[in-house]
Design an enzyme around this catalytic site. Structure first.
Site, mmCIF file in Angstrom:
data_model
loop_
_atom_site.group_PDB
_atom_site.id
_atom_site.type_symbol
_atom_site.label_atom_id
_atom_site.label_comp_id
_atom_site.label_asym_id
_atom_site.label_seq_id
_atom_site.Cartn_x
_atom_site.Cartn_y
_atom_site.Cartn_z
ATOM 1 N N TRP A 113 0.819 -1.223 0.000
ATOM 2 C CA TRP A 113 0.000 0.000 0.000
ATOM 3 C C TRP A 113 0.852 1.272 0.000
ATOM 4 C CZ3 TRP A 113 -1.923 2.624 4.925
ATOM 5 C CH2 TRP A 113 -2.649 3.796 4.608
ATOM 6 N N ASN B 145 7.945 -10.431 10.749
ATOM 7 C CA ASN B 145 6.502 -10.627 10.783
ATOM 8 C C ASN B 145 6.081 -11.975 10.208
ATOM 9 O OD1 ASN B 145 6.277 -8.075 11.889
ATOM 10 N ND2 ASN B 145 5.888 -7.082 9.930
ATOM 11 N N GLN C 263 11.874 -6.434 8.321
ATOM 12 C CA GLN C 263 10.504 -6.436 8.837
ATOM 13 C C GLN C 263 9.723 -7.635 8.313
ATOM 14 O OE1 GLN C 263 9.426 -2.533 7.338
ATOM 15 N NE2 GLN C 263 9.448 -1.666 9.405
ATOM 16 N N GLN D 261 -11.515 -8.701 1.900
ATOM 17 C CA GLN D 261 -10.332 -8.108 2.533
ATOM 18 C C GLN D 261 -10.810 -7.035 3.504
ATOM 19 O OE1 GLN D 261 -6.408 -5.563 1.270
ATOM 20 N NE2 GLN D 261 -6.880 -7.367 0.038
ATOM 21 N N ARG E 17 5.050 5.466 9.972
ATOM 22 C CA ARG E 17 3.821 5.728 9.226
ATOM 23 C C ARG E 17 3.110 6.974 9.740
ATOM 24 N NH1 ARG E 17 0.496 0.715 7.012
ATOM 25 N NH2 ARG E 17 2.549 0.568 6.045
ATOM 26 N N TYR F 167 -2.555 2.206 -5.628
ATOM 27 C CA TYR F 167 -1.349 2.284 -4.809
ATOM 28 C C TYR F 167 -0.232 2.995 -5.581
ATOM 29 C CZ TYR F 167 -3.507 -1.108 -1.617
ATOM 30 O OH TYR F 167 -4.340 -1.748 -0.740
ATOM 31 N N SER G 117 -3.843 -4.500 7.813
ATOM 32 C CA SER G 117 -3.489 -3.726 9.009
ATOM 33 C C SER G 117 -3.542 -4.548 10.284
ATOM 34 C CB SER G 117 -4.399 -2.499 9.143
ATOM 35 O OG SER G 117 -3.865 -1.567 10.051
ATOM 36 N N PRO G 118 -2.960 -5.758 10.301
ATOM 37 C CA PRO G 118 -2.949 -6.545 11.539
ATOM 38 C C PRO G 118 -2.121 -5.898 12.644
ATOM 39 C CG PRO G 118 -1.491 -7.528 9.920
ATOM 40 C CD PRO G 118 -2.244 -6.444 9.210
ATOM 41 N N LEU G 119 -1.259 -4.962 12.267
ATOM 42 C CA LEU G 119 -0.444 -4.247 13.257
ATOM 43 C C LEU G 119 -1.044 -2.894 13.603
ATOM 44 C CD1 LEU G 119 3.140 -4.982 11.853
ATOM 45 C CD2 LEU G 119 1.824 -6.270 13.551
#
Length: 343
Positions: free
Chosen positions: A21, A295, A291, A178, A229, A53, A207-209
Site C-alpha cells: 500500500w 513478521n 521487517q 479483505q 507511518r 497504490y 493492518s494486523p499491526l
C-alpha cells in the site's frame, strides 16, 4: 510458512500476504525488489496490491510489484489487486461500472506484466452502480481468463450477501473479503465473519499491526519516530486514531506477554489475527526486508486461550473501558469522518 485455503475455494495462499500500500513507489524500486525477494525467501507466495497504490502516480504500486516479481515462475505465486477507488480525473475513472472494471483490469494486467490476476477485488462497494452490472462485468473477466477468482474489500455483511447470491447465479468464484482487522480493530467479528463463514468467503486481514501501533514503536507522551507511518502524509490519517495515551499504554502492557512466548510485539499481533479460523491470510507491509522476516515468523504460532484472555485484559482501561473497537457500523466508514481514538 503456513498455507491455507482461501475460504471454501480450492485456492491455496500463504498465511502471510505481502502488501505494498505505502511501500512501493517509483522512487523505491530497489528496496521493493529486496522486500519481495525477502518475502519469497520467507515462503510468502501471496502478493496484494491495488490500482491506486503509489498515487498520485496511479498504477505505480502495481508496476513496481510486477517488476520485482519479474522472473519468478508465475504459477508459484498468487497476485491480488483491486478496483473501485479513483484512478484519474474523469467521471468514469472510479467505481464498479462495467467500463471502469474492464479498463482498470486491463491496465492492472499491463502494470503487473501478467496475463491474469489470481484474485480481483472490489476495493469498496459502489452505491452508484447496480450490483448486477458489477458482478456481470466480473463474470466476463473470469470467463475471459483475465481473473481467476473474485473478492471484495471492506463491504458490509448485507452487501456481501447480495453479491454472493448473484455470484452463485453467474457461477463466479466469489471467495474472499479483505477487511481491516487487528487486536484494536475488531469490527468484522459480529457480522462480517459469520456471514463470510456461511457463504464460504475467507477473510484477508489488512493492518494486523494497526498501522504499526502494535509494534510498540509509538510510545505514550513521545513524538512518533522519524520515518514511521505516523509521519507519512497518507499513513498518518490512518494511524492517528490509535495514538491516544490509553491505547499506547495498553500496547506496552502486551510486551511481557510477547516476551514470555519468545515473540516480538509485531509477531504477537500477527499471530493473534491468524488465530481467527475465518482468516485465511494476514497482509503485512514493509519498508525494509528485516521487517518481513520478523513478521512472517508469526505464521504457525498457536496462542492458547489463556494468552488470548490476557491480551483482551491488557486492552481494557479503568477509565475508558475496552480500547478495541467492535462497532460493526464502522466497517468501511470513510476515514475522514471517523472519530479520533480515545485519548
Amino acid at each position: 510458512m503456513e498455507y491455507r485455503k482461501l475460504g471454501a475455494s480450492g485456492l491455496t495462499v500463504s498465511a502471510i500476504t505481502y502488501g505494498n500500500w505505502l511501500t512501493h513507489s517509483v522512487e523505491a524500486v530497489e528496496i521493493a525488489r529486496k522486500c519481495v525477494t525477502a518475502a519469497l525467501d520467507a515462503g510468502i507466495t501471496s502478493f496484494d496490491t491495488a490500482d491506486v497504490y503509489g498515487r498520485p502516480d496511479y498504477g505505480a504500486g502495481e508496476r513496481v510489484l510486477g517488476e520485482a516479481l519479474s522472473g519468478v515462475r508465475r504459477e508459484s505465486i498468487e497476485i491480488f489487486t483491486k478496483v473501485c477507488l479513483p484512478t484519474g480525473p474523469g467521471p468514469n475513472d472510479k467505481g464498479l461500472s462495467r467500463k471502469h472494471i474492464t479498463e482498470s483490469c486491463n491496465a492492472s494486467l499491463r502494470n503487473l506484466g501478467t496475463e491474469y490476476v489470481d484474485l480481483y477485488q472490489a476495493h469498496r462497494f459502489d452505491e452508484d452502480t447496480p450490483l448486477e452490472e458489477t458482478m456481470t462485468a466480473f463474470a466476463d473477466l473470469v470467463r475471459q481468463g483475465k481473473v481467476l477468482y473474485i473478492g471484495v474489500s471492506e463491504w458490509r455483511a448485507s452487501q456481501i450477501e447480495a453479491a454472493a447470491i448473484l455470484a452463485a447465479e453467474l457461477r463466479v468464484p466469489l471467495i474472499s473479503n479483505q477487511a481491516q482487522y487487528s487486536m484494536l480493530w475488531r469490527v468484522i467479528e459480529k457480522e462480517i465473519v459469520p456471514t463470510g463463514c456461511r457463504l464460504g468467503l475467507g477473510q484477508i486481514a489488512f493492518s494486523p499491526l494497526a498501522q504499526g501501533t502494535l509494534t510498540g514503536k509509538y510510545r505514550p507522551d513521545q513524538q512518533p519516530p522519524a520515518g514511521s507511518r505516523a509521519r507519512h502524509s497518507l499513513g498518518s490519517a490512518f494511524v492517528g486514531r490509535y495514538l491516544g495515551g490509553p491505547v499506547l499504554s495498553a500496547v506496552q502492557r502486551l510486551r511481557p506477554i510477547a516476551e514470555e512466548l519468545g515473540l516480538t510485539l509485531a509477531q504477537l499481533a500477527v499471530a493473534w489475527v491468524l488465530q481467527n479460523p475465518a482468516v485465511s491470510s494476514a497482509i503485512i507491509g514493509a519498508s525494509h526486508p528485516a521487517q518481513i522476516h520478523e513478521n512472517a515468523a508469526a505464521s504457525g504460532h498457536t496462542l492458547e486461550a489463556e494468552t488470548l484472555a490476557r491480551i483482551d485484559a491488557s486492552l481494557i482501561d479503568d477509565i475508558h473501558g475496552d480500547l478495541a473497537e467492535h462497532d460493526p457500523a464502522k466497517v468501511a466508514a470513510p476515514f475522514d469522518v471517523m472519530p479520533a481514538w480515545k485519548s
